[in-house]
Design a protein around this motif. Structure first.
Motif, mmCIF file in Angstrom:
data_model
loop_
_atom_site.group_PDB
_atom_site.id
_atom_site.type_symbol
_atom_site.label_atom_id
_atom_site.label_comp_id
_atom_site.label_asym_id
_atom_site.label_seq_id
_atom_site.Cartn_x
_atom_site.Cartn_y
_atom_site.Cartn_z
ATOM 1 N N UNK A 134 43.192 78.419 26.445
ATOM 2 C CA UNK A 134 42.759 77.741 25.215
ATOM 3 C C UNK A 134 41.393 77.114 25.473
ATOM 4 N N UNK A 135 40.533 77.160 24.480
ATOM 5 C CA UNK A 135 39.169 76.649 24.682
ATOM 6 C C UNK A 135 38.763 75.659 23.590
ATOM 7 N N UNK A 136 38.284 74.507 24.025
ATOM 8 C CA UNK A 136 37.646 73.560 23.099
ATOM 9 C C UNK A 136 36.159 73.922 23.131
ATOM 10 N N UNK A 137 35.745 74.620 22.100
ATOM 11 C CA UNK A 137 34.370 75.155 22.056
ATOM 12 C C UNK A 137 33.452 74.022 21.625
ATOM 13 N N UNK A 138 32.820 73.348 22.590
ATOM 14 C CA UNK A 138 32.052 72.146 22.235
ATOM 15 C C UNK A 138 30.600 72.270 22.697
ATOM 16 N N UNK A 139 29.719 71.597 21.970
ATOM 17 C CA UNK A 139 28.320 71.519 22.380
ATOM 18 C C UNK A 139 27.346 72.277 21.481
ATOM 19 N N UNK A 140 27.829 72.777 20.361
ATOM 20 C CA UNK A 140 26.935 73.508 19.448
ATOM 21 C C UNK A 140 25.776 72.634 18.967
ATOM 22 N N UNK A 141 26.112 71.385 18.610
ATOM 23 C CA UNK A 141 25.101 70.473 18.067
ATOM 24 C C UNK A 141 24.039 70.144 19.106
ATOM 25 N N UNK A 142 24.488 69.841 20.333
ATOM 26 C CA UNK A 142 23.533 69.489 21.396
ATOM 27 C C UNK A 142 22.680 70.686 21.798
ATOM 28 N N UNK A 143 23.275 71.856 21.789
ATOM 29 C CA UNK A 143 22.525 73.084 22.097
ATOM 30 C C UNK A 143 21.371 73.227 21.104
ATOM 31 N N UNK A 144 21.677 73.008 19.825
ATOM 32 C CA UNK A 144 20.649 73.145 18.785
ATOM 33 C C UNK A 144 19.587 72.047 18.932
ATOM 34 N N UNK B 274 46.112 70.548 20.958
ATOM 35 C CA UNK B 274 47.359 70.979 21.605
ATOM 36 C C UNK B 274 48.054 69.865 22.403
ATOM 37 N N UNK B 275 48.290 68.732 21.752
ATOM 38 C CA UNK B 275 48.830 67.565 22.472
ATOM 39 C C UNK B 275 50.201 67.821 23.076
ATOM 40 N N UNK B 276 51.058 68.464 22.336
ATOM 41 C CA UNK B 276 52.400 68.767 22.861
ATOM 42 C C UNK B 276 52.310 69.871 23.913
ATOM 43 N N UNK B 277 51.511 70.882 23.579
ATOM 44 C CA UNK B 277 51.459 72.112 24.376
ATOM 45 C C UNK B 277 50.707 71.927 25.691
ATOM 46 N N UNK B 278 49.905 70.862 25.818
ATOM 47 C CA UNK B 278 49.065 70.712 27.017
ATOM 48 C C UNK B 278 49.822 70.094 28.190
ATOM 49 N N UNK B 279 51.117 69.799 27.998
ATOM 50 C CA UNK B 279 51.882 69.052 29.000
ATOM 51 C C UNK B 279 51.633 69.512 30.440
ATOM 52 N N UNK B 280 51.696 70.816 30.684
ATOM 53 C CA UNK B 280 51.482 71.320 32.045
ATOM 54 C C UNK B 280 50.343 72.335 32.143
ATOM 55 N N UNK B 281 49.415 72.243 31.190
ATOM 56 C CA UNK B 281 48.245 73.129 31.264
ATOM 57 C C UNK B 281 47.307 72.609 32.350
ATOM 58 N N UNK B 282 46.625 73.521 33.024
ATOM 59 C CA UNK B 282 45.536 73.123 33.926
ATOM 60 C C UNK B 282 44.301 72.898 33.061
ATOM 61 N N UNK B 283 43.494 71.904 33.425
ATOM 62 C CA UNK B 283 42.295 71.591 32.637
ATOM 63 C C UNK B 283 41.047 71.929 33.444
ATOM 64 N N UNK B 284 40.137 72.628 32.805
ATOM 65 C CA UNK B 284 38.854 72.932 33.457
ATOM 66 C C UNK B 284 37.743 72.519 32.502
ATOM 67 N N UNK B 285 36.825 71.700 33.014
ATOM 68 C CA UNK B 285 35.696 71.244 32.198
ATOM 69 C C UNK B 285 34.437 71.923 32.707
ATOM 70 N N UNK B 286 33.706 72.543 31.803
ATOM 71 C CA UNK B 286 32.487 73.242 32.204
ATOM 72 C C UNK B 286 31.281 72.616 31.501
#
Ligand code: IPE
Ligand code: IPE
Ligand code: MG
Length: 256
Positions: free
Chosen positions: A18-28, A201-213
């Motif tokens: 799952x991806x939180x697609x963030x940073x469009x505004x700062x890129x622009x 995905x608050x419920x679904x993230x319980x055991x997801x691994x998180x990667x921040x790029x």
């Protein structure tokens, strides 16, 4: 699960990313462009990423396109984002359908304009028989809203005498979420350097691994996804247990 740092490319393990697609505004902003152009470049990044995902052992991709809190943005930006969703499905649905991609939109449907609803429902029905790859787009999605909607739906059944409160289990509750058709994500990625969940995905993230790029979403592509998967493969998922030790349940079974 054991560590697999040296194993790449990964076997086709059917990962859900799952991806939180963030940073469009700062890129622009960094380019002296309006935010809308950042969002447009973001759609191109989404195309590249979906294209590259199945070659990386990913079977399911869920992308955060618009949150229930994004209505707080200026009306012009909100309508640009709505417009981009329409453009994306209008221009890409033939290809997605041809390539065996099943499309689902998760989130609240109430509050969406009728033309968006129509496009979304058409995209879902046209791809309903596809199974090669699953693309879920979280749109007008909020983790809290989804949990509240699920609670309401179950409460309604109890009110109607069709269920009883004590019957509610985690599995049953999950079946009321808008994400019910998919397993929980294995990995959640957020781009742009922000390190928060922002109601995804608050419920679904319980055991997801998180990667921040660090990369802004418009610059994203399969090579970044590949790096995130490599990081994920170096993680040890324990689900609350102790690695290498039998679970208490197993010991009891063996002894008994
Ligand atoms: C992500 O980029 C797209 C949406 C939230 C719809 P942003 O628009 O949040 O970009 P930043 O965070 O302002 O850079
Ligand atoms: C989360 O990003 C929503 C999407 C990517 C669609 P935001 O940019 O809206 O989140 P915050 O405001 O920085 O927490
Ligand atoms: Mg943002």
């Amino acid at each position: 699960m054991s560590r697999h740092t040296d194993e790449f490319p990964p076997p086709s393990t059917g990962l859900h990313v799952a991806i939180i697609m963030d940073g469009n505004g700062r890129w622009a902003k960094e380019r002296g462009l309006p935010r809308s152009l950042g969002h447009r470049a973001g759609v191109a990044a989404l195309r590249r990423t979906v294209e590259g995902a199945s070659g990386l052992g990913i079977e399911r991709l869920t992308v955060f396109g618009f949150s229930t809190e994004n209505w707080r943005r200026p009306p012009r930006e909100v309508s640009e984002l709505m417009g981009l969703l329409k453009t994306y499905f209008r221009s890409d649905i033939d290809r997605l359908e041809r390539e065996g991609v099943r499309v689902r939109i998760v989130g609240r449907r109430t509050g969406l304009e009728p033309d968006i609803l129509e496009i979304v429902e058409r995209a879902e029905s046209r791809t309903v028989n596809n199974h090669r790859f699953h693309l879920q787009v979280a749109f007008n999605y909020g983790g809290r809203a989804d949990i509240v909607d699920a609670a309401r739906a179950f409460a309604l059944r109890v009110e109607q005498g069709r269920s009883q409160a004590h019957e509610l289990t985690e599995e049953l509750f999950e079946s009321y979420l808008s994400t019910a058709s998919a397993p929980a994500p294995d990995l959640i990625i957020r781009t742009s350097g922000e390190q928060r969940i922002s109601n995804f995905l608050l419920w679904e993230c319980a055991y997801a691994e998180l990667v921040f790029q660090q990369v802004y979403w418009p610059d994203y592509g399969p090579e970044h996804l590949k790096a995130a998967i490599a990081e994920f493969q170096g993680r040890e998922r324990r689900y609350g247990a102790v690695s290498g030790e039998p679970a208490a349940e197993d010991t009891i079974l063996a002894a008994g």
